[in-house]
Design a protein around this motif. Structure first.
Motif, PDB file in Angstrom:
ATOM      1  N   ASP A 181     -94.217 -13.775 114.414  1.00 44.47           N
ATOM      2  CA  ASP A 181     -94.395 -14.795 113.373  1.00 44.47           C
ATOM      3  C   ASP A 181     -93.041 -15.231 112.805  1.00 44.47           C
ATOM      4  O   ASP A 181     -92.839 -16.398 112.481  1.00 44.47           O
ATOM      5  N   ASN A 182     -92.130 -14.275 112.727  1.00 47.49           N
ATOM      6  CA  ASN A 182     -90.790 -14.604 112.225  1.00 47.49           C
ATOM      7  C   ASN A 182     -90.086 -15.605 113.142  1.00 47.49           C
ATOM      8  O   ASN A 182     -89.461 -16.558 112.681  1.00 47.49           O
ATOM      9  N   ASN A 230     -98.640 -23.365 107.152  1.00 49.08           N
ATOM     10  CA  ASN A 230     -97.653 -22.313 107.441  1.00 49.08           C
ATOM     11  C   ASN A 230     -98.276 -20.924 107.570  1.00 49.08           C
ATOM     12  O   ASN A 230     -97.786 -19.967 106.993  1.00 49.08           O
ATOM     13  N   TRP A 288     -98.143 -18.445 109.670  1.00 49.37           N
ATOM     14  CA  TRP A 288     -97.359 -18.048 110.841  1.00 49.37           C
ATOM     15  C   TRP A 288     -97.985 -16.889 111.594  1.00 49.37           C
ATOM     16  O   TRP A 288     -97.909 -16.829 112.827  1.00 49.37           O
ATOM     17  N   LYS A 314     -91.731 -18.998 112.769  1.00 51.49           N
ATOM     18  CA  LYS A 314     -91.349 -19.587 111.478  1.00 51.49           C
ATOM     19  C   LYS A 314     -89.913 -20.136 111.550  1.00 51.49           C
ATOM     20  O   LYS A 314     -89.649 -21.265 111.123  1.00 51.49           O
ATOM     21  N   ASN A 315     -89.019 -19.331 112.120  1.00 53.19           N
ATOM     22  CA  ASN A 315     -87.630 -19.786 112.259  1.00 53.19           C
ATOM     23  C   ASN A 315     -87.537 -21.026 113.136  1.00 53.19           C
ATOM     24  O   ASN A 315     -86.804 -21.970 112.821  1.00 53.19           O
ATOM     25  N   GLN A 335     -99.779 -25.611 113.549  1.00 52.32           N
ATOM     26  CA  GLN A 335     -99.212 -25.797 112.210  1.00 52.32           C
ATOM     27  C   GLN A 335     -99.911 -26.953 111.514  1.00 52.32           C
ATOM     28  O   GLN A 335    -100.173 -26.903 110.315  1.00 52.32           O
ATOM     29  N   LYS A 374     -89.514 -28.859 112.363  1.00 51.14           N
ATOM     30  CA  LYS A 374     -89.679 -29.572 111.095  1.00 51.14           C
ATOM     31  C   LYS A 374     -88.814 -30.831 111.096  1.00 51.14           C
ATOM     32  O   LYS A 374     -89.214 -31.888 110.629  1.00 51.14           O
ATOM     33  N   TRP A 411     -89.834 -23.224 113.744  1.00 54.36           N
ATOM     34  CA  TRP A 411     -90.394 -24.367 113.031  1.00 54.36           C
ATOM     35  C   TRP A 411     -89.368 -24.917 112.039  1.00 54.36           C
ATOM     36  O   TRP A 411     -89.113 -26.127 111.983  1.00 54.36           O
ATOM     37  N   ASN A 412     -88.792 -24.020 111.258  1.00 53.04           N
ATOM     38  CA  ASN A 412     -87.870 -24.463 110.208  1.00 53.04           C
ATOM     39  C   ASN A 412     -86.580 -25.079 110.753  1.00 53.04           C
ATOM     40  O   ASN A 412     -86.016 -25.974 110.135  1.00 53.04           O
TER      41      ASN A 412
END
Length: 218
Positions: A101-102, A87, A89, A105-106, A82, A113, A108-109
């Motif tokens: 990737d979903n 981003n 993903w 991403k989840n 990252q 993060k 990470w968020n």
DNA sequence: AAGGCGGTCAACCGCCTCGTC
DNA sequence: GGACGAGGCGGTTGACCGCCT
């Protein structure tokens, strides 16, 4: 006039997929293979948009998907990639084929993060102290001390970005360090029970900050 | 016990890219 | 070269769940 929707919205079902719908989709893909998503709703009778079918397959039903907690190695990979690519993903997910990737991403968020923000906040706090201590008698001593802490934060960041010290930052930047090599190297290592961030936030930073605060007070 | 609140994650939306005609 | 369509991608939403007061 914008682009027409990917499919006719009338009569299209939305929301969570039922097990019955999953079975229909999996059976169809087992017979015909993934692809040509446009024809999937028509051929299966599913009242779902073609995009919804593709997403359900790639993010949930596709074989080989690993679910559940991310390992420290996976976490390190995500943080590192990252930092390199931002981003992207899908690109990051290509290095973690068992994760979607979903999912990444989840994760990470919702997890990483926050951890990165904590790290940056502490670093900023230390820099703030450095400025506020400019008029203090022990200015130079404090500055050296705080600089040391900030430097160590940077080094820790660099080390985690370099896959927990497995690969140097320079090597990563030059493209000489690939995930597969690191996987082999990591297999020889003991898996830590805590991630770098957990260890750093719980132990390292706490004790170092205590030291700085003590010096400031004295 | 129940309502509020925050975290998690599956799913959706809309834009982008790429292939085809 | 441009229009069009399908699939890919990232941001966002909303349902659900557990914890707290």
């Amino acid at each position: 006039m914008g682009r027409p929707p990917c499919c006719d919205k009338v009569g299209i079902k939305k929301g969570p997929w039922t097990p019955e719908e999953d079975i229909i989709l999996v059976t169809y893909i087992q017979e015909h293979g993934p692809g040509n998503w446009r024809s999937v709703p028509t051929n299966t009778g599913l009242l779902r948009c073609s995009k919804s079918c593709r997403l359900r397959w790639t993010n949930y039903l596709r074989p080989g998907i690993k679910r559940g907690n991310f390992t420290p190695h996976e976490e390190g990979m995500i943080v590192h990639l990252q930092a390199l690519w931002g981003n992207k993903w899908a690109a990051i997910a290509s290095y973690l084929p068992q994760r979607t990737d979903n999912d990444i991403k989840n994760y990470w968020n919702t997890h990483l993060k926050k951890k990165m923000k904590n790290t940056q906040n502490i670093s900023r706090l230390l820099e703030g102290w450095m400025i506020s201590s400019a008029s203090h008698k022990k200015q130079e001593t404090n500055k050296d001390c705080i600089n040391g802490v900030v430097e160590s934060v940077d080094l820790e960041l660099e080390s985690v970005l370099a896959f927990d010290n497995v690969c140097s930052w320079d090597k990563i930047l030059s493209g000489d360090c690939y995930p597969k090599d690191d996987e082999r190297k990591l297999q020889k290592q003991e898996s830590p029970t805590l991630t770098f961030f957990d260890r750093w936030l719980l132990d390292e930073s706490a004790s170092q900050l205590e030291g700085v605060i003590e010096q400031q007070v004295n």
